[in-house]
Scaffold this active site. Structure first.
Site, PDB file in Angstrom:
ATOM      1  CG  HIS A 133     119.896 107.335  19.611  1.00  0.00           C
ATOM      2  ND1 HIS A 133     119.423 106.048  19.587  1.00  0.00           N
ATOM      3  CD2 HIS A 133     120.899 107.371  18.704  1.00  0.00           C
ATOM      4  CE1 HIS A 133     120.123 105.333  18.705  1.00  0.00           C
ATOM      5  NE2 HIS A 133     121.037 106.115  18.165  1.00  0.00           N
ATOM      6  CG  ASN A 186     118.961 103.662  15.403  1.00  0.00           C
ATOM      7  OD1 ASN A 186     118.125 102.766  15.240  1.00  0.00           O
ATOM      8  ND2 ASN A 186     120.143 103.449  15.883  1.00  0.00           N
ATOM      9  CE1 TYR A 195     119.596  99.633  19.394  1.00  0.00           C
ATOM     10  CE2 TYR A 195     120.350 101.664  20.396  1.00  0.00           C
ATOM     11  CZ  TYR A 195     120.495 100.665  19.453  1.00  0.00           C
ATOM     12  OH  TYR A 195     121.539 100.715  18.582  1.00  0.00           O
TER      13      TYR A 195
END
Ligand SMILES: Cc1cc2nc3c(=O)[nH]c(=O)nc-3n(C[C@H](O)[C@H](O)[C@H](O)COP(=O)(O)OP(=O)(O)OC[C@H]3O[C@@H](n4cnc5c(N)ncnc54)[C@H](O)[C@@H]3O)c2cc1C
Ligand SMILES: *[C@@H]1O[C@H](CO)[C@@H](O)[C@H](O)[C@H]1NC(C)=O
Ligand SMILES: *[C@@H]1O[C@H](CO)[C@@H](O)[C@H](O)[C@H]1NC(C)=O
Ligand SMILES: *[C@@H]1O[C@H](CO)[C@@H](O)[C@H](O)[C@H]1NC(C)=O
Ligand SMILES: *[C@@H]1O[C@H](CO)[C@@H](O)[C@H](O)[C@H]1NC(C)=O
Ligand SMILES: *[C@@H]1O[C@H](CO)[C@@H](O)[C@H](O)[C@H]1NC(C)=O
Ligand SMILES: *[C@@H]1O[C@H](CO)[C@@H](O)[C@H](O)[C@H]1NC(C)=O
Ligand SMILES: *[C@@H]1O[C@H](CO)[C@@H](O)[C@H](O)[C@H]1NC(C)=O
Length: 756
Positions: A699, A737, A619
């Site tokens: 997210h 996260n 990510y």
């Protein structure tokens, strides 16, 4: 060729439910179906059920003539699900019912009784298959619940089947597929209409069993609620922390939540067969996390939001992977968009740590389980200069580090704000939680908010009211807080105009002169994420988590029930890493990696051992510059309007650099093989061809950013007493996260609101 496992389980990061079904009337027949038209291929997929369940439904597929074949599966998984497929052969529509027990071509299936209905046809531009499917809601190895809800799948191929005249023909893997939310319980017709249609008749189309009526009959409610100091809308992490801290300060607090119970502690009861009677639900048991994405009875997802959103007590924290990172100083820096009086987050992060400590060894016996992925990925990272640390012991170290995944589990169970903050609030007499209560809009008198309108029919106009000096806090999440604002006349005029055009919502909209123009929904971000899939002989893929619900490894289930220890005391991730990269624009961006046994999607021409598979999700986080927009459509469904992933080419360049660095070191770990992308696909092609919506990490932040929609007290600009405390106010993505940063921000926001 092996088929992709894509339909087996959705990615860990989550896969956008791009659409929710709506009711539509087929203009050729008058049949009122529930379904979708897939925007990329223009194929319509629909279902309608009889008034009471008799194991059957009527379905249809309407496809542009160039379609090779199209198929629908009422239960959205490739394995053990009926697949109803069709294609045109000249002037005929040929159909076939298929079933797969492995990631291979689905075989013709016995059992379902298909009656092709007369409106089936081929014309110059389309083919249409309308059919009655009896003995179709329960089959060997699976079922759907016509009175529940689910996530049906569709599959599409631009390539024709091998022998179009033969229903049992071979065909190659779909070229595209997707899922959508469908509330089966709404998708029923009256028995009279259904029987007429099932017999080949047309017309009718009343749907008396649907519950979409907006007016209520019966006596008008006369009860008036007791006014309170604070109404908080939404019991996710933002709303729960807000409500707990406000009630702790002695305020009268009402917390409104549209969903119902989650964990056993909140009154939830939904659980795996092996855990029946234990008091531990699907939401309590960490090892059941992956099954949230592959369950016909998915009551926990909000059905009027096209991305994954948890509609139950705890919101996202009851359906997430529970990865939990204490925020970094950069997360709250002015460089990341925060006002300067927010940058000292440490007192608030410390309050959070006291209430909700993280753990990277969640099993109650303190041991770590299924650690092979940690060991193998560690060997991959070390030659690249990464060092191992306990990540939450040193939150600001996020360059060239890796460690065990950290979670907000306590006592071997999902904990989060529900097991901590909510429990202290519930002990107070000045706190009240109302579940199954859907807020519609705030009630305004110009800039003053006087209450919250809900669908509660037991009180006058459904309106909960404030004491003089009272305040409303919206905590409905990044997609749903904007909808509440639009419905209250706050936001860009294109969104409020959609509310104005909606019969249910327009009566409650303030006069146009009272609309407040704010950039609600703009500049949202979500981490773009890309999966790399590997095999290594030491790894145990844990059957890709596919058996944990119905057929877990007996010793693991027994151990978990005994004392909440073992493999099932953690969610799937085993290792996380971070690395900083300079971008060609002079900005630093961070890449996060999450490694776990199993895989959501495998695409390779080569043989591999399915039992040895693991995934690294890469990510891009802090520093990311791509932004998108969220809003509503005419049906008031909350949805992304502009996708936020990799809109800036520099973001893409950096993610590609990070992925290539990982790939460069594969040769340092003996017997490590990357199977997706495999040795026939370059990393560049893989990233360039990656399905954009599959980059969704769930997210989402920033739809009501601090500085542009709310001020530095989290107050909505232009109002006297409306506040937002949830992921919407974060101006940019945090390092990991996001729930840790969201909860720290909630602690800080409440301190600032109380100080006003
Ligand atoms: C599948 C998935 C996996 C994830 N994994 C992780 C992870 O591993 N780690 C991590 O840190 N983050 C993860 N996230 C993200 C994280 O869960 C969210 O960022 C976080 O929950 C957002 O908190 P919030 O308070 O802003 O909103 P939410 O958690 O969305 O809560 C909003 C609440 O408001 C309620 N609500 C909405 N509208 C109304 C209304 N009109 N009336 C009444 N109630 C309403 C909803 O039902 C919900 O309970 C994941 C998210 C998803 C969906
Ligand atoms: C219904 O389908 C199942 C297979 O799913 C089959 O075993 C059974 O015989 C079928 N029943 C009828 C009445 O056709
Ligand atoms: C063919 O049928 C489809 C589906 O009913 C319809 O939308 C389309 O307009 C038809 N095309 C023609 C040329 O009649
Ligand atoms: C209000 O909405 C919630 C969430 O959609 C629902 O569960 C509840 O039944 C509704 N209440 C009424 C009275 O319709
Ligand atoms: C609305 O606010 C004004 C003052 O701004 C006040 O005079 C009026 O009484 C209020 N109306 C209602 C219905 O509360
Ligand atoms: C959106 O972000 C850009 C820069 O990333 C900024 O210039 C702009 O002001 C922001 N707009 C809003 C409404 O926040
Ligand atoms: C081992 O990793 C280093 C660092 O990336 C890399 O330069 C080297 O090529 C790798 N060795 C092998 C055999 O892959
Ligand atoms: C790719 O890897 C497979 C084994 O996984 C091997 O058989 C094949 O020869 C390789 N192909 C190329 C082009 O390297």
């Amino acid at each position: 060729m092996l088929w992709r496992a894509a339909l087996a389980a959705l990615p860990f990061a989550g896969y956008a439910l791009a659409q929710s079904a709506t009711q539509y009337t087929d203009s050729d027949t008058g049949i009122t179906f529930w379904g979708i038209t897939d925007a990329s291929h223009g194929v319509t997929y629909g279902y309608v059920f009889p008034e009471t369940d008799t194991g059957e439904f009527i379905g249809e597929i309407v496809a542009p003539i160039a379609t090779g074949w199209a198929a629908q599966s009422p239960r959205g998984s490739m394995l053990n699900s009926i697949l109803l497929m069709a294609w045109a052969n000249g002037d005929d529509v040929v159909h076939s019912v298929r079933f797969a027990t492995g990631y291979v071509e689905p075989e013709p299936m016995e059992g379902p009784i298909i009656t092709v209905l007369p409106s089936t046809m081929v014309n110059a531009t389309h083919w249409k298959w309308v059919y009655r499917c009896q003995n179709c809601t329960t089959w060997t190895g699976g079922s759907i619940d016509p009175d529940g809800s689910g996530a049906p799948a569709w599959a599409f191929s631009s390539e024709p089947v091998d022998s179009p005249a033969d229903p049992d023909t071979d065909f190659s893997e779909h070229t595209d597929f997707g899922f959508y939310g469908l509330d089966f319980s709404a998708a029923h017709a009256s028995q009279a209409d259904y029987d007429n249609w099932a017999a080949g008749g047309t017309g009718g189309g009343g749907s008396p069993t649907t519950t979409t009526t907006t007016t209520t009959t019966g006596p008008t409610a006369t009860a008036t609620p007791t006014p309170v100091d604070y109404i908080v809308v939404g019991a996710g992490p933002g709303g729960i922390i807000a409500a707990d801290r406000l009630s702790e300060a002695g305020k009268d607090v009402l917390l409104l939540e549209r969903g119902g119970p989650s964990t056993g502690e909140t009154g939830g009861t939904y659980t795996a067969p092996w855990a029946a009677g234990s008091g531990l639900t699907k939401f309590d048991i960490p090892g059941l996390f992956e099954t949230l994405f592959n369950d016909a009875n998915s009551f926990w997802w909000c059905k009027d939001v096209t991305t994954f959103a948890g509609c139950l007590v705890g919101g996202g924290t009851e359906v997430n992977g529970a990865l939990y990172w204490y925020p970094t100083d950069l997360d709250f820096s002015t460089a990341n968009g925060w006002p300067s009086d927010w940058t000292n987050h440490n007192p608030y992060t410390n309050k959070l740590k006291q209430r909700l400590p993280s753990t990277d060894a969640p099993s109650t016996d303190g041991k770590r389980y299924l650690t092979q992925v940690y060991d193998v990925v560690g060997e991959l990272l070390k030659p690249l200069g990464f060092r191992s640390i306990t990540i939450n012991d040193d939150p600001n170290s996020k360059d060239h580090v890796y460690g065990y995944s950290a979670f907000d589990f306590l006592d071997g169970k999902r904990a989060g704000p529900v097991a901590t903050y909510l429990q202290t609030a519930l002990e107070r007499e000045n706190f009240k939680l109302l579940t199954y209560t859907n807020a519609l809009n705030v009630v305004r008198n110009g800039s003053a908010i006087t209450g919250v309108r809900t669908n509660d029919t037991s009180i006058v106009d459904g309106v909960y009211t404030l004491k003089p000096g009272g305040r409303v806090i919206l905590s409905a999440g990044t997609l749903q807080t904007p909808r509440l604002l639009f419905r209250s006349g706050i936001g860009p005029s294109d969104m409020i105009t959609l509310v104005q055009g909606n019969a249910a919502a327009t009566p409650f909209l303030p006069d146009e002169s009272d609309w407040i123009d704010l950039p609600v929904g703009d500049n949202v971000s979500d981490n773009p994420s890309i999966n790399l899939v590997f095999t290594h002989p030491d790894v145990d893929s844990y059957d890709n988590w596919a058996e944990v619900w119905a057929d877990p490894r007996p010793e693991d289930a027994e151990q978990y029930l005994e004392d909440q220890s073992g493999v099932l005391a953690a969610a799937s991730p085993r290792l996380n890493f971070w690395r900083a990269y300079p971008g060609s624009d002079g900005k630093t961006r961070y890449m996060q990696g999450t490694a776990r046994p199993g895989a959501a999607s495998i695409d390779t021409e080569n043989d591999y051992d399915i039992n040895k598979v693991f995934t690294i999700t890469c990510y891009l986080s802090t520093g990311i510059t791509s932004r998108g927009r969220v809003g509503i459509d005419a049906a008031l469904t909350a949805r992304p309007l502009v996708n936020p992933w990799l809109t800036d080419p520099v973001d893409k360049q950096v993610l590609l650099t990070g992925i290539k660095e990982i790939v460069s070191a594969i040769g340092n770990v003996s017997d490590l093989v990357m199977i997706t992308p495999d040795n026939t696909t370059t990393v560049d092609d893989y990233v360039n061809d990656y399905d954009l919506t599959a980059m969704n990490s769930n997210h989402w932040v920033g739809s009501a950013s601090i500085g542009s929609v709310v001020d530095s007290h989290a107050k909505v600009m232009g109002t006297d007493n409306l506040f937002i405390v949830d992921a919407s106010i974060l101006p940019a993505l945090p390092m990991g996260n996001p729930q840790g940063a969201i909860m720290s921000a909630a602690e800080q926001a409440i301190a600032k609101i109380l100080a006003l």
